[in-house]
Design a protein around this motif. Structure first.
Motif, PDB file in Angstrom:
ATOM      1  N   UNK A  70       0.836  -1.194   0.000  1.00  0.00           N
ATOM      2  CA  UNK A  70       0.000   0.000   0.000  1.00  0.00           C
ATOM      3  C   UNK A  70       0.875   1.250   0.000  1.00  0.00           C
ATOM      4  N   UNK A  71       0.307   2.358  -0.467  1.00  0.00           N
ATOM      5  CA  UNK A  71       1.016   3.633  -0.448  1.00  0.00           C
ATOM      6  C   UNK A  71       0.092   4.707   0.083  1.00  0.00           C
ATOM      7  N   UNK A  72       0.675   5.676   0.780  1.00  0.00           N
ATOM      8  CA  UNK A  72      -0.081   6.754   1.391  1.00  0.00           C
ATOM      9  C   UNK A  72       0.651   8.066   1.146  1.00  0.00           C
ATOM     10  N   UNK A  73      -0.088   9.162   1.134  1.00  0.00           N
ATOM     11  CA  UNK A  73       0.560  10.465   0.990  1.00  0.00           C
ATOM     12  C   UNK A  73       1.536  10.706   2.125  1.00  0.00           C
ATOM     13  N   UNK A  74       1.130  10.334   3.338  1.00  0.00           N
ATOM     14  CA  UNK A  74       1.974  10.546   4.517  1.00  0.00           C
ATOM     15  C   UNK A  74       1.877   9.342   5.441  1.00  0.00           C
TER      16      UNK A  74
END
Length: 125
Positions: free
Chosen positions: A62-66
């Motif tokens: 998964x990837x997140x902005x922060x």
């Protein structure tokens, strides 16, 4: 979380080492009335926009902005076999990463990470 939101980050992950730690932290953040807060654990893998609190083993891929990685200390990430978990946690951030610990920081962190790490001593906020 407020600083991430102020910087315009829409997807924010608070990554803990274990599901138990994620549940504990989620309860604490609920008490502070963090908006758009969701817990992701083994029994609930529904992903929502906003702030997700989850264990590191569910963050892989998964990837997140922060991303805020909590408890990056010698007790949670002190052994060589925990290096990959810490790597996974740290590489989920697309734009902003912060590491937090109380006490002695993990020896697995490179010296370059000191600018990302916020250390608090008991009694400090």
């Amino acid at each position: 979380i407020a600083a991430f939101k102020k910087n315009g980050r829409e997807t924010i992950a608070v990554v803990c080492k274990t599901a138990a730690a994620a549940r504990w932290l989620h309860r604490g953040l609920e008490g502070r009335r963090v908006s758009h807060l969701s817990l992701v654990c083994d029994d609930d893998r529904a992903f929502h926009a906003g702030v997700l609190v989850l264990p590191v083993y569910l963050a892989k891929g998964l990837e997140f902005d922060a991303v805020a990685v909590v408890n990056v200390d010698v007790n949670n990430y002190g052994q060589e076999q925990e290096r990959k978990l810490l790597y996974v946690a740290c590489t989920r951030a697309l734009h902003e990463l912060r590491l937090y610990c109380a006490g002695t920081p993990s020896p697995l962190l490179p010296d370059a990470a000191s600018g990302l790490l916020e250390v608090s001593r008991r009694g400090e906020q």
